[in-house]
Write a protein that holds these residues in place. Structure first.
Motif, mmCIF file in Angstrom:
data_model
loop_
_atom_site.group_PDB
_atom_site.id
_atom_site.type_symbol
_atom_site.label_atom_id
_atom_site.label_comp_id
_atom_site.label_asym_id
_atom_site.label_seq_id
_atom_site.Cartn_x
_atom_site.Cartn_y
_atom_site.Cartn_z
ATOM 1 N N ASP A 1 0.826 -1.210 0.000
ATOM 2 C CA ASP A 1 0.000 0.000 0.000
ATOM 3 C C ASP A 1 0.861 1.261 0.000
ATOM 4 O O ASP A 1 2.085 1.203 0.187
ATOM 5 C CB ASP A 1 -0.918 0.022 1.223
ATOM 6 C CG ASP A 1 -2.072 -0.946 1.099
ATOM 7 O OD1 ASP A 1 -2.780 -1.142 2.110
ATOM 8 O OD2 ASP A 1 -2.272 -1.504 0.008
ATOM 9 N N SER A 2 0.194 2.378 -0.176
ATOM 10 C CA SER A 2 0.849 3.681 -0.126
ATOM 11 C C SER A 2 0.286 4.502 1.026
ATOM 12 O O SER A 2 -0.847 4.287 1.469
ATOM 13 C CB SER A 2 0.639 4.436 -1.445
ATOM 14 O OG SER A 2 1.260 3.774 -2.524
ATOM 15 N N LEU A 3 1.091 5.453 1.475
ATOM 16 C CA LEU A 3 0.685 6.333 2.560
ATOM 17 C C LEU A 3 1.428 7.650 2.380
ATOM 18 O O LEU A 3 2.595 7.657 1.938
ATOM 19 C CB LEU A 3 1.044 5.699 3.904
ATOM 20 C CG LEU A 3 0.296 6.105 5.171
ATOM 21 C CD1 LEU A 3 -1.194 5.835 5.023
ATOM 22 C CD2 LEU A 3 0.856 5.351 6.368
ATOM 23 N N ARG A 4 0.783 8.742 2.711
ATOM 24 C CA ARG A 4 1.441 10.049 2.637
ATOM 25 C C ARG A 4 1.436 10.687 4.015
ATOM 26 O O ARG A 4 0.374 10.919 4.599
ATOM 27 C CB ARG A 4 0.765 10.974 1.633
ATOM 28 C CG ARG A 4 1.425 12.358 1.559
ATOM 29 C CD ARG A 4 0.767 13.253 0.522
ATOM 30 N NE ARG A 4 1.061 12.791 -0.827
ATOM 31 C CZ ARG A 4 0.662 13.441 -1.926
ATOM 32 N NH1 ARG A 4 -0.014 14.571 -1.814
ATOM 33 N NH2 ARG A 4 0.957 12.950 -3.119
ATOM 34 N N ASN B 1 5.400 4.671 -1.057
ATOM 35 C CA ASN B 1 4.764 3.684 -1.925
ATOM 36 C C ASN B 1 5.373 2.313 -1.684
ATOM 37 O O ASN B 1 6.470 2.187 -1.142
ATOM 38 C CB ASN B 1 4.950 4.079 -3.390
ATOM 39 C CG ASN B 1 4.313 5.410 -3.727
ATOM 40 O OD1 ASN B 1 3.302 5.800 -3.141
ATOM 41 N ND2 ASN B 1 4.896 6.136 -4.674
ATOM 42 N N SER B 2 4.663 1.302 -2.102
ATOM 43 C CA SER B 2 5.139 -0.089 -1.989
ATOM 44 C C SER B 2 5.666 -0.371 -0.587
ATOM 45 O O SER B 2 6.779 -0.885 -0.409
ATOM 46 C CB SER B 2 6.241 -0.340 -3.022
ATOM 47 O OG SER B 2 5.767 -0.107 -4.335
ATOM 48 N N LEU B 3 4.863 -0.058 0.393
ATOM 49 C CA LEU B 3 5.297 -0.210 1.781
ATOM 50 C C LEU B 3 5.548 -1.660 2.138
ATOM 51 O O LEU B 3 4.877 -2.580 1.632
ATOM 52 C CB LEU B 3 4.260 0.395 2.715
ATOM 53 C CG LEU B 3 4.303 1.926 2.786
ATOM 54 C CD1 LEU B 3 3.010 2.490 3.351
ATOM 55 C CD2 LEU B 3 5.491 2.377 3.622
ATOM 56 N N LYS B 4 6.525 -1.853 3.010
ATOM 57 C CA LYS B 4 6.926 -3.171 3.455
ATOM 58 C C LYS B 4 6.791 -3.248 4.974
ATOM 59 O O LYS B 4 6.849 -2.219 5.657
ATOM 60 C CB LYS B 4 8.388 -3.430 3.069
ATOM 61 C CG LYS B 4 8.697 -3.278 1.595
ATOM 62 C CD LYS B 4 10.191 -3.442 1.330
ATOM 63 C CE LYS B 4 10.500 -3.277 -0.151
ATOM 64 N NZ LYS B 4 11.956 -3.423 -0.427
ATOM 65 N N GLN C 1 6.287 15.381 17.048
ATOM 66 C CA GLN C 1 5.958 14.398 18.075
ATOM 67 C C GLN C 1 5.965 12.966 17.533
ATOM 68 O O GLN C 1 5.958 12.014 18.312
ATOM 69 C CB GLN C 1 4.582 14.708 18.685
ATOM 70 C CG GLN C 1 3.380 14.239 17.870
ATOM 71 C CD GLN C 1 3.121 15.064 16.622
ATOM 72 O OE1 GLN C 1 3.779 16.079 16.361
ATOM 73 N NE2 GLN C 1 2.141 14.644 15.822
ATOM 74 N N GLY C 2 5.966 12.824 16.232
ATOM 75 C CA GLY C 2 5.988 11.501 15.617
ATOM 76 C C GLY C 2 4.609 10.991 15.254
ATOM 77 O O GLY C 2 3.599 11.355 15.868
ATOM 78 N N THR C 3 4.587 10.154 14.232
ATOM 79 C CA THR C 3 3.341 9.505 13.809
ATOM 80 C C THR C 3 3.643 8.045 13.494
ATOM 81 O O THR C 3 4.637 7.733 12.845
ATOM 82 C CB THR C 3 2.711 10.241 12.606
ATOM 83 O OG1 THR C 3 1.448 9.660 12.297
ATOM 84 C CG2 THR C 3 3.595 10.181 11.365
ATOM 85 N N GLN C 4 2.791 7.161 13.973
ATOM 86 C CA GLN C 4 3.034 5.724 13.844
ATOM 87 C C GLN C 4 2.602 5.226 12.467
ATOM 88 O O GLN C 4 1.483 5.501 12.011
ATOM 89 C CB GLN C 4 2.270 4.960 14.919
ATOM 90 C CG GLN C 4 2.377 3.442 14.817
ATOM 91 C CD GLN C 4 3.763 2.928 15.179
ATOM 92 O OE1 GLN C 4 4.326 3.332 16.196
ATOM 93 N NE2 GLN C 4 4.289 2.036 14.363
ATOM 94 N N VAL C 5 3.491 4.480 11.839
ATOM 95 C CA VAL C 5 3.172 3.779 10.596
ATOM 96 C C VAL C 5 3.365 2.296 10.846
ATOM 97 O O VAL C 5 4.448 1.869 11.273
ATOM 98 C CB VAL C 5 4.068 4.247 9.434
ATOM 99 C CG1 VAL C 5 3.839 3.378 8.201
ATOM 100 C CG2 VAL C 5 3.807 5.708 9.120
ATOM 101 N N THR C 6 2.329 1.523 10.598
ATOM 102 C CA THR C 6 2.394 0.080 10.778
ATOM 103 C C THR C 6 2.004 -0.591 9.474
ATOM 104 O O THR C 6 0.933 -0.305 8.920
ATOM 105 C CB THR C 6 1.461 -0.388 11.901
ATOM 106 O OG1 THR C 6 1.811 0.291 13.118
ATOM 107 C CG2 THR C 6 1.589 -1.885 12.115
ATOM 108 N N VAL C 7 2.880 -1.451 8.987
ATOM 109 C CA VAL C 7 2.638 -2.146 7.728
ATOM 110 C C VAL C 7 2.506 -3.632 8.031
ATOM 111 O O VAL C 7 3.447 -4.263 8.524
ATOM 112 C CB VAL C 7 3.778 -1.906 6.728
ATOM 113 C CG1 VAL C 7 3.449 -2.562 5.386
ATOM 114 C CG2 VAL C 7 4.029 -0.414 6.547
ATOM 115 N N SER C 8 1.352 -4.177 7.748
ATOM 116 C CA SER C 8 1.115 -5.595 8.003
ATOM 117 C C SER C 8 1.449 -6.412 6.758
ATOM 118 O O SER C 8 1.292 -5.943 5.629
ATOM 119 C CB SER C 8 -0.333 -5.824 8.408
ATOM 120 O OG SER C 8 -1.201 -5.478 7.353
ATOM 121 N N SER C 9 1.860 -7.645 6.982
ATOM 122 C CA SER C 9 2.241 -8.513 5.855
ATOM 123 C C SER C 9 1.066 -9.301 5.340
ATOM 124 O O SER C 9 -0.007 -9.299 5.916
ATOM 125 C CB SER C 9 3.351 -9.457 6.304
ATOM 126 O OG SER C 9 2.925 -10.227 7.412
#
Length: 119
Positions: free
Chosen positions: A16-19, A84-87, A111-119
């Motif tokens: 997936d992609s994320l901005r 893009n093409s998150l892993k 402060q940071g933002t959490q990104v979680t990429v599931s397989s």
């Protein structure tokens, strides 16, 4: 003093992609070099991407250079990280940072933002 506020993190699936967005404000922020860093659990904070102080090409970590893009819109006082093409290995807390001239040391952090990429 530069103030930074990130947004746009979340839970996505691999591929997936994320901005991410980072709104900056404060004296001198429009002349700052902006960067995105990330820190995964149990690991040190690492550089992901930075804008170029001279207006040249941005700099990217090798692990993201063909997938991520950093760009800024000074009219909106915002710097973005298009991912893009998150892993799954991209899972981390992502931080926006700013460095003011002339030293361009990243002294200011969001402060940071959490990104979680599931397989």
């Amino acid at each position: 003093q530069v103030h930074l506020v990130e947004s746009g993190g979340g839970l996505v699936q691999a591929g997936d992609s994320l901005r991410l967005s980072c709104v900056y404000s404060g004296r001198g922020s429009s002349t700052a070099v902006m960067g995105w860093f990330r820190q995964a659990p149990g690991k040190e904070r690492e550089l992901v991407a930075t804008t170029n102080w001279s207006g040249g090409s941005p700099h990217y970590a090798d692990s993201v250079s063909d997938r991520f893009t950093i760009f800024r819109d000074d009219a909106k006082n915002t710097v973005y990280l298009q991912m893009n093409s998150l892993k799954p290995e991209d899972t981390a807390v992502y931080y926006c940072a700013a460095g003011l001239p002339p030293a361009y040391v990243f002294d200011y952090w969001g402060q940071g933002t959490q990104v979680t990429v599931s397989s």
